[in-house]
Design an enzyme around this catalytic site. Sequence first.
Site, PDB file in Angstrom:
ATOM      1  N   ARG A  80       0.885  -1.135   0.055  1.00  0.00           N
ATOM      2  CA  ARG A  80       0.105   0.036   0.065  1.00  0.00           C
ATOM      3  C   ARG A  80       0.832   1.175   0.312  1.00  0.00           C
ATOM      4  O   ARG A  80       1.730   1.370   0.849  1.00  0.00           O
ATOM      5  CB  ARG A  80      -1.039  -0.030   0.996  1.00  0.00           C
ATOM      6  CG  ARG A  80      -1.653   1.262   1.217  1.00  0.00           C
ATOM      7  CD  ARG A  80      -2.698   1.311   2.525  1.00  0.00           C
ATOM      8  NE  ARG A  80      -3.193   2.470   2.481  1.00  0.00           N
ATOM      9  CZ  ARG A  80      -3.394   3.113   3.704  1.00  0.00           C
ATOM     10  NH1 ARG A  80      -2.850   2.804   4.967  1.00  0.00           N
ATOM     11  NH2 ARG A  80      -3.944   4.348   3.711  1.00  0.00           N
ATOM     12  N   HIS A 124      -3.003  10.762   0.983  1.00  0.00           N
ATOM     13  CA  HIS A 124      -2.501  10.559   2.238  1.00  0.00           C
ATOM     14  C   HIS A 124      -1.831  11.821   2.755  1.00  0.00           C
ATOM     15  O   HIS A 124      -0.727  12.054   3.053  1.00  0.00           O
ATOM     16  CB  HIS A 124      -1.555   9.381   2.358  1.00  0.00           C
ATOM     17  CG  HIS A 124      -1.186   8.738   3.615  1.00  0.00           C
ATOM     18  ND1 HIS A 124      -1.279   7.358   3.952  1.00  0.00           N
ATOM     19  CD2 HIS A 124      -0.786   9.344   4.948  1.00  0.00           C
ATOM     20  CE1 HIS A 124      -1.031   7.403   5.129  1.00  0.00           C
ATOM     21  NE2 HIS A 124      -0.832   8.517   5.574  1.00  0.00           N
ATOM     22  N   GLU A 169      -7.569   8.325   6.548  1.00  0.00           N
ATOM     23  CA  GLU A 169      -7.958   9.056   7.750  1.00  0.00           C
ATOM     24  C   GLU A 169      -8.043  10.397   7.721  1.00  0.00           C
ATOM     25  O   GLU A 169      -7.531  11.412   8.194  1.00  0.00           O
ATOM     26  CB  GLU A 169      -6.535   8.868   8.528  1.00  0.00           C
ATOM     27  CG  GLU A 169      -6.298   7.543   8.942  1.00  0.00           C
ATOM     28  CD  GLU A 169      -4.708   7.409   9.912  1.00  0.00           C
ATOM     29  OE1 GLU A 169      -4.428   8.670  10.230  1.00  0.00           O
ATOM     30  OE2 GLU A 169      -4.241   6.317  10.236  1.00  0.00           O
ATOM     31  N   ASN A 295      -7.435   1.427   9.984  1.00  0.00           N
ATOM     32  CA  ASN A 295      -6.182   1.757  10.697  1.00  0.00           C
ATOM     33  C   ASN A 295      -6.540   1.638  12.246  1.00  0.00           C
ATOM     34  O   ASN A 295      -7.457   2.474  12.705  1.00  0.00           O
ATOM     35  CB  ASN A 295      -5.723   3.082  10.452  1.00  0.00           C
ATOM     36  CG  ASN A 295      -5.114   3.130   8.911  1.00  0.00           C
ATOM     37  OD1 ASN A 295      -5.112   2.072   8.165  1.00  0.00           O
ATOM     38  ND2 ASN A 295      -4.700   4.375   8.580  1.00  0.00           N
ATOM     39  N   TYR A 297      -4.357   1.358  16.065  1.00  0.00           N
ATOM     40  CA  TYR A 297      -3.016   1.310  16.890  1.00  0.00           C
ATOM     41  C   TYR A 297      -3.365   0.893  18.401  1.00  0.00           C
ATOM     42  O   TYR A 297      -2.425   0.275  18.977  1.00  0.00           O
ATOM     43  CB  TYR A 297      -2.358   2.496  16.554  1.00  0.00           C
ATOM     44  CG  TYR A 297      -2.009   2.595  15.463  1.00  0.00           C
ATOM     45  CD1 TYR A 297      -0.390   2.308  14.837  1.00  0.00           C
ATOM     46  CD2 TYR A 297      -2.634   3.207  14.380  1.00  0.00           C
ATOM     47  CE1 TYR A 297      -0.158   2.251  13.446  1.00  0.00           C
ATOM     48  CE2 TYR A 297      -2.078   3.377  12.871  1.00  0.00           C
ATOM     49  CZ  TYR A 297      -0.951   2.855  12.637  1.00  0.00           C
ATOM     50  OH  TYR A 297      -0.290   3.122  11.342  1.00  0.00           O
ATOM     51  N   GLU A 348      -3.568  -0.435   8.221  1.00  0.00           N
ATOM     52  CA  GLU A 348      -2.224  -0.126   9.096  1.00  0.00           C
ATOM     53  C   GLU A 348      -2.484  -0.472  10.263  1.00  0.00           C
ATOM     54  O   GLU A 348      -3.522  -0.579  11.145  1.00  0.00           O
ATOM     55  CB  GLU A 348      -2.473   1.501   9.166  1.00  0.00           C
ATOM     56  CG  GLU A 348      -1.960   2.300   7.907  1.00  0.00           C
ATOM     57  CD  GLU A 348      -1.600   3.691   8.343  1.00  0.00           C
ATOM     58  OE1 GLU A 348      -1.509   4.252   9.408  1.00  0.00           O
ATOM     59  OE2 GLU A 348      -1.999   4.590   7.239  1.00  0.00           O
TER      60      GLU A 348
HETATM   61  O1  IFM Z   1       2.199   7.592  10.251  1.00  0.00           O
HETATM   62  C1  IFM Z   1       0.762   7.481  10.336  1.00  0.00           C
HETATM   63  C2  IFM Z   1       0.207   7.388   9.035  1.00  0.00           C
HETATM   64  O2  IFM Z   1       0.464   8.194   8.173  1.00  0.00           O
HETATM   65  C3  IFM Z   1      -1.302   7.320   9.166  1.00  0.00           C
HETATM   66  N1  IFM Z   1      -1.690   6.473  10.307  1.00  0.00           N
HETATM   67  C4  IFM Z   1      -0.764   6.252  11.499  1.00  0.00           C
HETATM   68  C5  IFM Z   1       0.714   6.447  11.195  1.00  0.00           C
HETATM   69  C6  IFM Z   1       1.101   6.439  12.683  1.00  0.00           C
HETATM   70  O3  IFM Z   1       1.125   7.394  13.399  1.00  0.00           O
END
Ligand code: IFM
Length: 450
Positions: A80, A124, A169, A295, A297, A348
């Site tokens: 990606r 992006h 995002e 995405n 985290y 992500e």
């Molecule tokens: O680096 C970023 C990415 O550009 C978008 N999602 C989160 C990642 C980590 O912060």
Amino acid sequence: MPDDLASIFPAEFVWGAATASYQIEGAATEDGRGESIWDRFSATPGKVRTGDTGLVACDFYHRYREDIALLRELGLDAFRFSIAWPRILPEGRGRVNQAGLDFYDRVVDELLANDIEPFVTLYHWDLPQALEDQGGWVSRETVDAFCEYAQVVAERLGDRVGRWITHNEPRVASWAGYGSGAHAPGRRSKSDATAAAHHLLLSHGRAVEILRDAAPKATVGITLNLHSVQADGDDESAAEVARRIDGGDNRWFLDPIFRGEYPTDVLELLGDAAPPVEEGDLAAISTPLDFLGVNNYSRLVIGGGGKPLRNSNAVYTDMDWEVYPDGLYEVLVRLRDEYAVPTIYVTENGAAFGDIRGHDGEVLDPERQDYLEGYIRAVGRAVQAGVPVSGYFVWSFLDNFEWAHGYSKRFGIVYVDYPTLDRVPKGSFHWYGDLIRRHRAAASPAAQTG
Ligand code: IFM
């Protein structure tokens, strides 16, 4: 669930890695590329840690062949990456820069020659500065500009690219870019942020049809950053704050895309700062998608008094984000149960840790390996629970420019030695490659019948 992570996933499950143009490409002034809002923002003193910029970044622009060879070594199914709008239309619209299109042409061909499927993100966050000067995402005209850009790119790459992600995002691009000002273009206004979010979503909806027309093989989605927002215990104020944050962070984007409406509780809270919605906008935004990119985290826990809570038993990454794999599971299940999302890719997931290159030249990152294992296991649990997750992309392939943090946060499974730009696959690279190989072996017809 079987202990062996590799045997949880169906044979056709896609393993990938993700990156973004401004974070890796460099060559910011080469071959006719125009200025982006991140060039301007990072050149502004005080905006990015230690004044780092994307001028050179990982130099992917010149080293993409070497990097794709590493992707091949890793055994990935998919890569990606995003297209830098100012390389294609340096002034945002109008004049097309063929050299910019040529670059992505070469990247796509190199990927395909290595049996790696391109997943292309159109936006992006590197808006042409020329468009920002005319109002940026706060202006409805930027929606038309994005459609023009989508058309140009799809006409050039659509014969070979089948997977398209309109935006990455939009929450961050709008809330952080136009609301808090922590990201480019650095504006601070609630109504600008909601207008920007609306126009990002509208441009997404309009681009879906454009991509499908110009690239008949196209499957189209959008990537949202979603997280589980929980209230700790029974505290009522915590529950209320958690619901409010979930509204702004998750539902504000999911509801228009999958239900054709903005959440009324958030609209009420916004009052005069509500976005400028015109007739037909929500119908366009809710154009049915082929897939949703997720995405994820970490999670957010709200404690008594409505304050974010720190979990003293948890590991936190270098971003100070709690490691909480169940949060990804919760998000995935919710997408099925509340939004009936047809197909999901985790576009992500990954972790920053303070990696160090040892005397022997190696980079060992057991914390990242643990992180990835935990989160991939959570994805596996979701798959087994019947959630339609079709693939997983680690963020990130390379250490890169982490926006306002500059190069201080390392998310890569490949270490980048910035002074020399040498690439060093980390321990997690080898671990991930091994997982992919074991998954292939477990999914092969011989293993099925044997
Ligand atoms: O680096 C970023 C990415 O550009 C978008 N999602 C989160 C990642 C980590 O912060």
